[in-house]
Design an enzyme around this catalytic site. Structure first.
Site, mmCIF file in Angstrom:
data_model
loop_
_atom_site.group_PDB
_atom_site.id
_atom_site.type_symbol
_atom_site.label_atom_id
_atom_site.label_comp_id
_atom_site.label_asym_id
_atom_site.label_seq_id
_atom_site.Cartn_x
_atom_site.Cartn_y
_atom_site.Cartn_z
ATOM 1 N N SER A 143 0.851 -1.215 -0.114
ATOM 2 C CA SER A 143 -0.098 -0.169 0.000
ATOM 3 C C SER A 143 0.887 1.457 0.023
ATOM 4 O O SER A 143 2.106 0.961 0.286
ATOM 5 C CB SER A 143 -0.787 0.098 1.314
ATOM 6 O OG SER A 143 -1.445 1.294 1.410
ATOM 7 N N TYR A 157 -2.240 -1.837 10.445
ATOM 8 C CA TYR A 157 -2.417 -1.893 8.952
ATOM 9 C C TYR A 157 -1.053 -1.280 8.377
ATOM 10 O O TYR A 157 -0.492 -1.945 7.434
ATOM 11 C CB TYR A 157 -3.659 -1.283 8.531
ATOM 12 C CG TYR A 157 -3.667 -1.222 6.766
ATOM 13 C CD1 TYR A 157 -4.520 -2.234 6.501
ATOM 14 C CD2 TYR A 157 -3.424 -0.363 6.325
ATOM 15 C CE1 TYR A 157 -4.692 -2.302 5.235
ATOM 16 C CE2 TYR A 157 -3.767 -0.206 4.813
ATOM 17 C CZ TYR A 157 -4.289 -1.389 4.422
ATOM 18 O OH TYR A 157 -4.442 -1.353 3.043
HETATM 19 P P1 NAI Z 1 -11.854 -5.555 -0.256
HETATM 20 O O1 NAI Z 1 -12.261 -5.514 1.167
HETATM 21 O O2 NAI Z 1 -12.613 -5.073 -1.312
HETATM 22 O O3 NAI Z 1 -11.366 -7.097 -0.385
HETATM 23 C C1 NAI Z 1 -10.415 -7.815 0.228
HETATM 24 C C2 NAI Z 1 -10.665 -9.175 -0.086
HETATM 25 O O4 NAI Z 1 -10.082 -10.043 1.085
HETATM 26 C C3 NAI Z 1 -12.229 -9.745 0.652
HETATM 27 O O5 NAI Z 1 -12.893 -10.327 -0.521
HETATM 28 C C4 NAI Z 1 -12.008 -10.438 1.743
HETATM 29 O O6 NAI Z 1 -13.153 -11.397 1.971
HETATM 30 C C5 NAI Z 1 -10.781 -11.005 1.517
HETATM 31 N N1 NAI Z 1 -10.076 -11.510 2.950
HETATM 32 C C6 NAI Z 1 -9.981 -11.042 3.885
HETATM 33 N N2 NAI Z 1 -9.397 -11.611 4.791
HETATM 34 C C7 NAI Z 1 -9.018 -12.778 4.013
HETATM 35 C C8 NAI Z 1 -8.357 -13.996 4.501
HETATM 36 N N3 NAI Z 1 -7.932 -14.234 5.951
HETATM 37 N N4 NAI Z 1 -8.208 -14.790 3.590
HETATM 38 C C9 NAI Z 1 -8.659 -14.818 2.412
HETATM 39 N N5 NAI Z 1 -9.224 -13.745 1.939
HETATM 40 C C10 NAI Z 1 -9.365 -12.693 2.963
HETATM 41 O O7 NAI Z 1 -10.320 -4.818 -0.223
HETATM 42 P P2 NAI Z 1 -9.398 -4.144 -1.506
HETATM 43 O O8 NAI Z 1 -9.386 -2.659 -1.588
HETATM 44 O O9 NAI Z 1 -9.733 -4.923 -3.016
HETATM 45 O O10 NAI Z 1 -7.920 -4.507 -0.956
HETATM 46 C C11 NAI Z 1 -7.048 -5.521 -1.496
HETATM 47 C C12 NAI Z 1 -5.683 -5.315 -0.918
HETATM 48 O O11 NAI Z 1 -5.394 -4.062 -1.381
HETATM 49 C C13 NAI Z 1 -5.479 -5.431 0.317
HETATM 50 O O12 NAI Z 1 -4.679 -6.061 0.522
HETATM 51 C C14 NAI Z 1 -5.614 -3.836 0.839
HETATM 52 O O13 NAI Z 1 -4.902 -3.899 2.159
HETATM 53 C C15 NAI Z 1 -4.978 -3.129 -0.296
HETATM 54 N N6 NAI Z 1 -5.003 -2.048 -0.405
HETATM 55 C C16 NAI Z 1 -6.311 -1.311 -0.677
HETATM 56 C C17 NAI Z 1 -6.448 0.106 -0.545
HETATM 57 C C18 NAI Z 1 -7.681 0.550 -0.523
HETATM 58 O O14 NAI Z 1 -7.554 1.985 -0.770
HETATM 59 N N7 NAI Z 1 -8.608 -0.039 -0.853
HETATM 60 C C19 NAI Z 1 -5.257 0.961 -0.773
HETATM 61 C C20 NAI Z 1 -3.634 0.048 -0.628
HETATM 62 C C21 NAI Z 1 -3.906 -1.110 -0.577
#
Ligand code: NAI
Length: 257
Positions: A143, A157
């Site tokens: 991130s 985080y």
């Molecule tokens: P999101 O919340 O839309 O999707 C995350 C997915 O990970 C969900 O489907 C959830 O069920 C799954 N998940 C959670 N815990 C889990 C586990 N223990 N095992 C398997 N799956 C699991 O989030 P998004 O935005 O798509 O984030 C994806 C990645 O991007 C994350 O690592 C997040 O930290 C990173 N990120 C997101 C940003 C943002 O602004 N949304 C910015 C920078 C990084």
């Protein structure tokens, strides 16, 4: 097609970046294992890909559990005969995550278990599979907060994403001569469920956007396109990189009015 004859495993596949990436990788010719702790969500993404003429399976797995990570790789190899691309993207932002004084130890541990140990355990089983396939590409989602501090703290985080970034560099160096590339995708603030559930008022959104030169949140699809580049052979000389896709946030000191 940029991923013809490749098999990709994507964690966090049920939502946001992971979901968009599964769909894009499949459109580019890859077989896709859609992995998520939310099994119904992962199945829905796999079904949508299959209905569109692509090839996908869903795997229900919690990336913080060793046996689940072993199984997600086993099921992928069993379904498609190998693994070439791993996108370790699953991550959480806990609502109890704040500054060092107020954040509960359990929140810190849970965040690390998924965001950091999840990437480690993924790599533990993906790397032998990539070796069996003769090499490949790993993309870990870090991130922009691995590079910048914030006055709206999420101490666990932020620390977890710094760990993902440094772990990625070390993996890249260790495995470089095995034809395994490892890069970190560093998204800026995105319009996905993860962040928008915290920025639930216009005022909170605008407070963040002040810092983004482009003046808007990123889209999950924009991260999927970056992941595609990192995963594909187009990035053949790229490893150990901090690949920021962030609307300019990490380049900014004073942003436009
Ligand atoms: P999101 O919340 O839309 O999707 C995350 C997915 O990970 C969900 O489907 C959830 O069920 C799954 N998940 C959670 N815990 C889990 C586990 N223990 N095992 C398997 N799956 C699991 O989030 P998004 O935005 O798509 O984030 C994806 C990645 O991007 C994350 O690592 C997040 O930290 C990173 N990120 C997101 C940003 C943002 O602004 N949304 C910015 C920078 C990084």
């Amino acid at each position: 097609m940029r991923l013809r004859q490749k098999t990709a495993l994507v964690t966090g596949a049920a939502s946001g970046i992971g979901k968009e990436t599964c769909v894009l990788f499949a459109k580019e010719g890859a077989n896709v294992a859609c992995v998520d702790v939310n099994g119904d969500g992962a199945q829905a993404v796999a079904d949508a890909i299959t209905a569109d003429g692509g090839r996908a399976i869903a795997v229900t797995a919690d990336v913080s559990k060793d046996a689940d990570c072993a199984r997600m790789v086993e099921e992928t190899e069993a379904a498609f005969g190998g693994l070439h691309i791993a996108f370790n993207n699953a991550g959480i932002m806990d609502s109890g995550d704040d500054d060092a004084v107020t954040t509960e130890e359990a929140v810190f541990d849970r965040t690390y278990a998924i965001n950091v140990k999840g990437v480690f355990l993924g790599c533990k089983y993906e790397i032998p599979a990539l070796r069996r396939a003769g090499g490949g590409s790993i993309v870990n989602t870090a991130s922009f907060v691995a590079l910048l501090g914030s006055a709206t703290p999420q101490i666990a985080y932020t620390a977890s994403k710094g760990a993902v970034l440094s772990m990625t560099r070390e993996l890249a160096v260790i495995h470089a001569r095995e034809d395994i590339r490892v890069n970190a995708l560093c998204p800026g603030p995105l319009k996905t469920e993860l962040l928008m559930k915290f920025l639930d008022t216009e005022e909170k959104k605008q407070r963040r956007l002040v810092h983004v030169p482009m003046g808007r949140f990123g889209e999950a699809s924009e991260m999927a396109r970056a992941a595609l580049y990192l995963a594909s052979d187009e990035a053949s000389y790229l490893t150990g990189a901090t690949f920021s896709v962030d609307g300019g946030i990490t380049a900014a000191y004073v942003t436009p009015e």
